[in-house]
Motif scaffolding. Sequence first.
Motif, PDB file in Angstrom:
ATOM      1  N   VAL A 193       1.425  92.612 -64.149  1.00  0.00           N
ATOM      2  CA  VAL A 193       2.477  93.264 -64.931  1.00  0.00           C
ATOM      3  C   VAL A 193       2.194  94.763 -65.074  1.00  0.00           C
ATOM      4  CG1 VAL A 193       3.527  93.398 -67.241  1.00  0.00           C
ATOM      5  CG2 VAL A 193       3.228  91.174 -66.126  1.00  0.00           C
ATOM      6  N   VAL A 194       0.950  95.107 -65.344  1.00  0.00           N
ATOM      7  CA  VAL A 194       0.576  96.517 -65.468  1.00  0.00           C
ATOM      8  C   VAL A 194       0.798  97.244 -64.143  1.00  0.00           C
ATOM      9  CG1 VAL A 194      -1.371  98.104 -65.811  1.00  0.00           C
ATOM     10  CG2 VAL A 194      -1.031  96.182 -67.378  1.00  0.00           C
ATOM     11  N   ARG A 195       0.335  96.648 -63.057  1.00  0.00           N
ATOM     12  CA  ARG A 195       0.490  97.289 -61.748  1.00  0.00           C
ATOM     13  C   ARG A 195       1.952  97.397 -61.341  1.00  0.00           C
ATOM     14  NH1 ARG A 195      -2.201  93.499 -58.354  1.00  0.00           N
ATOM     15  NH2 ARG A 195      -1.956  94.894 -56.591  1.00  0.00           N
ATOM     16  N   TRP A 197       4.486  97.655 -63.391  1.00  0.00           N
ATOM     17  CA  TRP A 197       5.040  98.715 -64.233  1.00  0.00           C
ATOM     18  C   TRP A 197       4.680 100.085 -63.665  1.00  0.00           C
ATOM     19  CZ3 TRP A 197       8.660  99.797 -67.498  1.00  0.00           C
ATOM     20  CH2 TRP A 197       8.573 100.944 -68.283  1.00  0.00           C
ATOM     21  N   TRP A 198       3.422 100.248 -63.280  1.00  0.00           N
ATOM     22  CA  TRP A 198       2.997 101.513 -62.696  1.00  0.00           C
ATOM     23  C   TRP A 198       3.747 101.794 -61.393  1.00  0.00           C
ATOM     24  CZ3 TRP A 198      -2.999 100.795 -63.404  1.00  0.00           C
ATOM     25  CH2 TRP A 198      -3.336 101.080 -64.740  1.00  0.00           C
ATOM     26  N   VAL A 252      -8.095  99.640 -59.414  1.00  0.00           N
ATOM     27  CA  VAL A 252      -6.772  98.996 -59.437  1.00  0.00           C
ATOM     28  C   VAL A 252      -6.512  98.278 -58.114  1.00  0.00           C
ATOM     29  CG1 VAL A 252      -4.283  99.438 -59.629  1.00  0.00           C
ATOM     30  CG2 VAL A 252      -5.881 100.665 -61.104  1.00  0.00           C
ATOM     31  N   ALA A 275      -1.572  89.489 -66.314  1.00  0.00           N
ATOM     32  CA  ALA A 275      -1.594  90.727 -67.096  1.00  0.00           C
ATOM     33  C   ALA A 275      -1.776  91.945 -66.193  1.00  0.00           C
ATOM     34  CB  ALA A 275      -2.706  90.667 -68.139  1.00  0.00           C
ATOM     35  N   LEU A 276      -2.690  91.849 -65.257  1.00  0.00           N
ATOM     36  CA  LEU A 276      -2.930  92.968 -64.357  1.00  0.00           C
ATOM     37  C   LEU A 276      -1.749  93.184 -63.413  1.00  0.00           C
ATOM     38  CD1 LEU A 276      -4.951  95.153 -63.772  1.00  0.00           C
ATOM     39  CD2 LEU A 276      -6.157  93.578 -62.257  1.00  0.00           C
ATOM     40  N   ARG A 314      -1.798 106.102 -60.955  1.00  0.00           N
ATOM     41  CA  ARG A 314      -2.869 105.154 -61.327  1.00  0.00           C
ATOM     42  C   ARG A 314      -3.012 104.025 -60.307  1.00  0.00           C
ATOM     43  NH1 ARG A 314      -1.115 104.722 -67.587  1.00  0.00           N
ATOM     44  NH2 ARG A 314      -2.024 106.688 -68.279  1.00  0.00           N
ATOM     45  N   SER A 374       3.468 105.674 -60.783  1.00  0.00           N
ATOM     46  CA  SER A 374       2.267 106.251 -61.384  1.00  0.00           C
ATOM     47  C   SER A 374       1.151 106.412 -60.340  1.00  0.00           C
ATOM     48  CB  SER A 374       1.771 105.351 -62.515  1.00  0.00           C
ATOM     49  OG  SER A 374       0.516 105.799 -62.973  1.00  0.00           O
TER      50      SER A 374
END
Length: 129
Positions: A23-25, A27-28, A41, A20-21, A35, A33
Amino acid sequence: MEHYALIKQLHMTAAGLSLALFVVRAWWSVRESPRLGQRWVKVLPHLIDTALLVLGVLLMVMLSMWPQHHPWLAAKLVALLVYIGLGTLAIKRGSTPGARALAGLAAVAVFLYMVGAAIHHHPLSWMAG
């Protein structure tokens, strides 16, 4: 073996959190991003992935399952190296957002292969079921 079920559950939970983390990273990274530069992070994924690896090795030792005796485990470990390489391309080293997106998708596919290999205890992963 008294703590096997707990360790296995923690390993699977860490795997889910790791994916999950990631995929988020990823995407960023594709979205470029800011972020990605936040301290949590940069630190949290390493903590989760270290726990995932330690728990996996602990399970392997508890069950006396060695990669040279279990082809699915050897395949899973090789896939882990591929996943790490693709992950670095997806988050850090990909030269363009498109290249990072492609590497991210490939990394997720490799991760899903590892899950299938673990579930089916076969190097063919999901194709063995």
